[in-house]
Design a protein around this motif. Sequence first.
Motif, mmCIF file in Angstrom:
data_model
loop_
_atom_site.group_PDB
_atom_site.id
_atom_site.type_symbol
_atom_site.label_atom_id
_atom_site.label_comp_id
_atom_site.label_asym_id
_atom_site.label_seq_id
_atom_site.Cartn_x
_atom_site.Cartn_y
_atom_site.Cartn_z
ATOM 1 N N ASN A 164 -5.168 -0.456 -2.842
ATOM 2 C CA ASN A 164 -4.060 -1.375 -2.618
ATOM 3 C C ASN A 164 -2.867 -0.808 -3.377
ATOM 4 O O ASN A 164 -2.460 -1.300 -4.424
ATOM 5 C CB ASN A 164 -4.405 -2.781 -3.090
ATOM 6 N N VAL A 165 -2.319 0.265 -2.838
ATOM 7 C CA VAL A 165 -1.231 0.994 -3.502
ATOM 8 C C VAL A 165 -0.021 0.086 -3.705
ATOM 9 O O VAL A 165 0.631 0.136 -4.742
ATOM 10 C CB VAL A 165 -0.846 2.260 -2.700
ATOM 11 N N GLU A 166 0.253 -0.762 -2.751
ATOM 12 C CA GLU A 166 1.425 -1.634 -2.870
ATOM 13 C C GLU A 166 1.322 -2.544 -4.094
ATOM 14 O O GLU A 166 2.283 -2.685 -4.856
ATOM 15 C CB GLU A 166 1.623 -2.466 -1.616
ATOM 16 N N ALA A 167 0.173 -3.162 -4.308
ATOM 17 C CA ALA A 167 0.010 -4.058 -5.453
ATOM 18 C C ALA A 167 0.163 -3.305 -6.765
ATOM 19 O O ALA A 167 0.832 -3.772 -7.693
ATOM 20 C CB ALA A 167 -1.341 -4.757 -5.396
ATOM 21 N N VAL A 168 -0.438 -2.136 -6.861
ATOM 22 C CA VAL A 168 -0.350 -1.341 -8.086
ATOM 23 C C VAL A 168 1.078 -0.849 -8.302
ATOM 24 O O VAL A 168 1.612 -0.912 -9.407
ATOM 25 C CB VAL A 168 -1.342 -0.156 -8.039
ATOM 26 N N SER A 169 1.703 -0.374 -7.231
ATOM 27 C CA SER A 169 3.059 0.154 -7.374
ATOM 28 C C SER A 169 4.036 -0.956 -7.741
ATOM 29 O O SER A 169 4.958 -0.749 -8.534
ATOM 30 C CB SER A 169 3.511 0.874 -6.103
ATOM 31 N N ARG A 170 3.836 -2.148 -7.201
ATOM 32 C CA ARG A 170 4.703 -3.284 -7.543
ATOM 33 C C ARG A 170 4.543 -3.647 -9.020
ATOM 34 O O ARG A 170 5.525 -3.918 -9.709
ATOM 35 C CB ARG A 170 4.420 -4.482 -6.646
ATOM 36 N N PHE A 171 3.319 -3.654 -9.519
ATOM 37 C CA PHE A 171 3.107 -3.934 -10.941
ATOM 38 C C PHE A 171 3.817 -2.883 -11.800
ATOM 39 O O PHE A 171 4.447 -3.210 -12.805
ATOM 40 C CB PHE A 171 1.616 -3.982 -11.287
ATOM 41 N N ALA A 172 3.716 -1.629 -11.383
ATOM 42 C CA ALA A 172 4.328 -0.540 -12.151
ATOM 43 C C ALA A 172 5.854 -0.656 -12.204
ATOM 44 O O ALA A 172 6.481 -0.178 -13.140
ATOM 45 C CB ALA A 172 3.910 0.814 -11.586
ATOM 46 N N THR B 51 6.122 4.521 -0.518
ATOM 47 C CA THR B 51 5.787 5.791 0.136
ATOM 48 C C THR B 51 5.749 6.926 -0.887
ATOM 49 O O THR B 51 4.809 7.735 -0.896
ATOM 50 C CB THR B 51 6.811 6.107 1.250
ATOM 51 N N ALA B 52 6.746 6.965 -1.767
ATOM 52 C CA ALA B 52 6.792 8.001 -2.809
ATOM 53 C C ALA B 52 5.623 7.851 -3.774
ATOM 54 O O ALA B 52 5.014 8.841 -4.188
ATOM 55 C CB ALA B 52 8.120 7.937 -3.566
ATOM 56 N N PHE B 53 5.285 6.612 -4.116
ATOM 57 C CA PHE B 53 4.173 6.351 -5.038
ATOM 58 C C PHE B 53 2.860 6.818 -4.429
ATOM 59 O O PHE B 53 2.048 7.453 -5.089
ATOM 60 C CB PHE B 53 4.130 4.862 -5.381
ATOM 61 N N ARG B 54 2.653 6.530 -3.141
ATOM 62 C CA ARG B 54 1.433 6.971 -2.449
ATOM 63 C C ARG B 54 1.341 8.504 -2.452
ATOM 64 O O ARG B 54 0.289 9.072 -2.723
ATOM 65 C CB ARG B 54 1.397 6.439 -1.022
ATOM 66 N N THR B 55 2.457 9.161 -2.155
ATOM 67 C CA THR B 55 2.489 10.628 -2.153
ATOM 68 C C THR B 55 2.207 11.176 -3.550
ATOM 69 O O THR B 55 1.456 12.138 -3.716
ATOM 70 C CB THR B 55 3.849 11.132 -1.632
ATOM 71 N N TRP C 87 -14.100 -7.413 -5.024
ATOM 72 C CA TRP C 87 -13.852 -6.888 -6.361
ATOM 73 C C TRP C 87 -13.075 -5.584 -6.257
ATOM 74 O O TRP C 87 -13.500 -4.670 -5.559
ATOM 75 C CB TRP C 87 -15.164 -6.675 -7.104
ATOM 76 N N GLN C 88 -11.934 -5.518 -6.935
ATOM 77 C CA GLN C 88 -11.084 -4.329 -6.911
ATOM 78 C C GLN C 88 -10.664 -3.966 -8.330
ATOM 79 O O GLN C 88 -10.387 -4.845 -9.150
ATOM 80 C CB GLN C 88 -9.835 -4.582 -6.068
ATOM 81 N N ILE C 89 -10.592 -2.691 -8.582
ATOM 82 C CA ILE C 89 -10.154 -2.218 -9.884
ATOM 83 C C ILE C 89 -8.639 -2.340 -9.960
ATOM 84 O O ILE C 89 -7.928 -1.947 -9.041
ATOM 85 C CB ILE C 89 -10.599 -0.765 -10.110
ATOM 86 N N ILE C 90 -8.161 -2.918 -11.071
ATOM 87 C CA ILE C 90 -6.721 -3.094 -11.232
ATOM 88 C C ILE C 90 -6.162 -2.327 -12.421
ATOM 89 O O ILE C 90 -4.951 -2.209 -12.565
ATOM 90 C CB ILE C 90 -6.335 -4.587 -11.323
ATOM 91 N N ASP C 91 -7.024 -1.791 -13.287
ATOM 92 C CA ASP C 91 -6.546 -0.980 -14.403
ATOM 93 C C ASP C 91 -7.715 -0.193 -14.970
ATOM 94 O O ASP C 91 -8.879 -0.532 -14.747
ATOM 95 C CB ASP C 91 -5.912 -1.854 -15.488
ATOM 96 N N VAL C 92 -7.382 0.861 -15.703
ATOM 97 C CA VAL C 92 -8.375 1.731 -16.308
ATOM 98 C C VAL C 92 -7.936 2.030 -17.733
ATOM 99 O O VAL C 92 -6.767 2.340 -17.971
ATOM 100 C CB VAL C 92 -8.503 3.061 -15.519
ATOM 101 N N GLU C 93 -8.876 1.922 -18.683
ATOM 102 C CA GLU C 93 -8.576 2.258 -20.079
ATOM 103 C C GLU C 93 -9.194 3.611 -20.405
ATOM 104 O O GLU C 93 -10.380 3.843 -20.183
ATOM 105 C CB GLU C 93 -9.134 1.204 -21.035
ATOM 106 N N PHE C 94 -8.375 4.499 -20.941
ATOM 107 C CA PHE C 94 -8.815 5.835 -21.344
ATOM 108 C C PHE C 94 -8.058 6.191 -22.610
ATOM 109 O O PHE C 94 -6.846 6.003 -22.679
ATOM 110 C CB PHE C 94 -8.515 6.837 -20.216
#
Length: 186
Positions: A60-68, A86-90, A148-155
């Motif tokens: 769900n690139v749109e949701a992640v990109s909007r949060f960013a 579009t740029a974020f997906r690329t 269930w979808q991943i929305i963030d990753v901790e590293f």
Amino acid sequence: MIRTSFIACALAAGLSFSAEARIQSTPEAVIDSVSSSAMSHLADNTLSENEASDLLSKVNVEAVSRFALGRYVRTASDAELESYNTAFRTYLADQLQTHLGNFAGGSFEILDTVEREPGDVVVETSVTNADGEQLPVSWRVKSFDGDWQIIDVEFEGLWLVIEQRAQFQATLDANGGDVGALADSL
């Protein structure tokens, strides 16, 4: 840029799901699907453009990109958001192809699942790269209508989507909130 690259790779890989089972019944099933899909694509030590596209087709690139975008999402026009998405997906596809190959031959192990609140959990894993180095990675997984979808990753102690947002905010602040300038920089 290394941290940004890992953010993009972890996020994009983490949000991928197997084509056979789009709706995941448990957070652990999401992580299991992630590891299977990513390792399958990386069997030849590379990630082709089609494989990157396949991974991103499940994000769900749109949701992640909007949060960013943070607060700038409210002031951007529909055209600016479309260009940025579009740029974020690329950007994600390029980062996947450039950096995800480093995890070829690796593995994931689920260690624990911690519920933050109903429908919002953190799945703690150990990711082992091909050199045998074990890296702790936590995946925030949230239920969206039973999916269930991943929305963030901790590293390395950083929640990566939040870090990406901070980096984008710096670019946006430096350019007077111009979402087009951010899209161009991606």
